[in-house]
Design a protein around this motif. Sequence first.
Motif, PDB file in Angstrom:
ATOM      1  N   PHE A 112       1.538   5.579  -0.279  1.00 19.22           N
ATOM      2  CA  PHE A 112       1.191   6.950   0.465  1.00 19.22           C
ATOM      3  C   PHE A 112       2.095   7.997  -0.109  1.00 19.22           C
ATOM      4  O   PHE A 112       3.281   7.650  -0.155  1.00 19.22           O
ATOM      5  CB  PHE A 112       0.911   7.134   1.774  1.00 19.22           C
ATOM      6  CG  PHE A 112       0.114   5.732   2.397  1.00 19.22           C
ATOM      7  CD1 PHE A 112       0.671   4.398   2.436  1.00 19.22           C
ATOM      8  CD2 PHE A 112      -1.215   5.706   2.648  1.00 19.22           C
ATOM      9  CE1 PHE A 112      -0.280   3.415   2.986  1.00 19.22           C
ATOM     10  CE2 PHE A 112      -2.155   4.792   2.975  1.00 19.22           C
ATOM     11  CZ  PHE A 112      -1.536   3.542   3.158  1.00 19.22           C
ATOM     12  N   LEU A 141      -2.286  13.699   4.439  1.00 17.53           N
ATOM     13  CA  LEU A 141      -2.334  12.685   3.267  1.00 17.53           C
ATOM     14  C   LEU A 141      -2.465  13.486   1.901  1.00 17.53           C
ATOM     15  O   LEU A 141      -3.327  14.262   1.900  1.00 17.53           O
ATOM     16  CB  LEU A 141      -3.384  11.545   3.646  1.00 17.53           C
ATOM     17  CG  LEU A 141      -3.443  10.605   2.239  1.00 17.53           C
ATOM     18  CD1 LEU A 141      -2.057   9.677   2.287  1.00 17.53           C
ATOM     19  CD2 LEU A 141      -4.601   9.717   2.649  1.00 17.53           C
ATOM     20  N   LYS A 168      -3.170   8.015  -2.064  1.00 15.96           N
ATOM     21  CA  LYS A 168      -2.621   6.638  -1.692  1.00 15.96           C
ATOM     22  C   LYS A 168      -3.089   5.753  -2.817  1.00 15.96           C
ATOM     23  O   LYS A 168      -3.799   6.077  -3.618  1.00 15.96           O
ATOM     24  CB  LYS A 168      -3.282   6.189  -0.246  1.00 15.96           C
ATOM     25  CG  LYS A 168      -4.860   6.235  -0.402  1.00 15.96           C
ATOM     26  CD  LYS A 168      -5.387   5.964   1.132  1.00 15.96           C
ATOM     27  CE  LYS A 168      -6.760   6.096   1.191  1.00 15.96           C
ATOM     28  NZ  LYS A 168      -7.499   5.914   2.502  1.00 15.96           N
ATOM     29  N   ASN A 181       0.867  -1.350   0.089  1.00 12.40           N
ATOM     30  CA  ASN A 181       0.035  -0.005   0.076  1.00 12.40           C
ATOM     31  C   ASN A 181       0.897   1.195   0.003  1.00 12.40           C
ATOM     32  O   ASN A 181       1.941   1.325   0.695  1.00 12.40           O
ATOM     33  CB  ASN A 181      -0.992   0.050   1.371  1.00 12.40           C
ATOM     34  CG  ASN A 181      -1.733  -1.186   1.379  1.00 12.40           C
ATOM     35  OD1 ASN A 181      -2.263  -1.458   0.453  1.00 12.40           O
ATOM     36  ND2 ASN A 181      -1.442  -2.054   2.319  1.00 12.40           N
ATOM     37  N   TYR A 237       2.631  11.772   1.824  1.00 17.16           N
ATOM     38  CA  TYR A 237       2.189  12.835   2.844  1.00 17.16           C
ATOM     39  C   TYR A 237       2.921  13.954   2.443  1.00 17.16           C
ATOM     40  O   TYR A 237       4.048  13.908   1.988  1.00 17.16           O
ATOM     41  CB  TYR A 237       2.326  12.169   3.896  1.00 17.16           C
ATOM     42  CG  TYR A 237       1.479  11.218   4.714  1.00 17.16           C
ATOM     43  CD1 TYR A 237       1.742   9.844   4.436  1.00 17.16           C
ATOM     44  CD2 TYR A 237       0.517  11.655   5.199  1.00 17.16           C
ATOM     45  CE1 TYR A 237       0.948   8.666   4.850  1.00 17.16           C
ATOM     46  CE2 TYR A 237      -0.461  10.702   5.871  1.00 17.16           C
ATOM     47  CZ  TYR A 237      -0.148   9.407   5.533  1.00 17.16           C
ATOM     48  OH  TYR A 237      -0.972   8.413   6.131  1.00 17.16           O
TER      49      TYR A 237
END
Lengths: 113, 113
Positions: free
Chosen positions: A34, A46, A49, A32, A36
């Motif tokens: 992401f 965030l 994602k 997973n 930020y």
Amino acid sequence: AQSVSQHNHHVILSEAASLELGCNYSYGGTVNLFWYVQYPGQHLQLLLKYFSGDPLVKGIKGFEAEFIKSKFSFNLRKPSVQWSDTAEYFCAVIPDRDDKIIFGKGTRLHILP
Amino acid sequence: KAGVTQTPRYLIKTRGQQVTLSCSPISGHRSVSWYQQTPGQGLQFLFEYFSETQRNKGNFPGRFSGRQFSNSRSEMNVSTLELGDSALYLCASSSVTVTDTQYFGPGTRLTVL
């Protein structure tokens, strides 16, 4: 050990320039992913994602990222940056085997007005 | 909706002392994670709590501990402080899992003298 690499520690661009920030991770399984962002004086938040599906992910404020599995990469892009994009950007990965999030060391982006 | 709050915002301690930091998550969030941010190591995952149980733990010594209360508020404790523990300690909350969007607090800046 699993790791996340952000190759550019500090990037300086002029307004309206295109942006691409690199992120590579070392993990062979499902991940997973992401991005930020931390604007000056603000909390980490965030941007976008990716879990599965379309490898091109759109986030807030015109940012997008592309997951390229064969390259273990998840690069962040924006076609035309603004002065307000000045911030520190962090790439992060959660391998599917556990829920430990691994952050890259961040890229400081400075946009010249 | 109120965001994640952390107290205190700043702390100065001396080597050998212990410290307790507090985090109040967003209302309704049950997962609370803690991170250490330093210039050299970046953002590192400390541990995650869910329903008063530590669900995941990073690679930190046993001097770092935490707990979560029934109202999802969390505390982290560092005993026998070392100079290297000087850092920004961030707390993040999410609905259920760390793959849900995490909302970060402003952090507690700990200085160990």
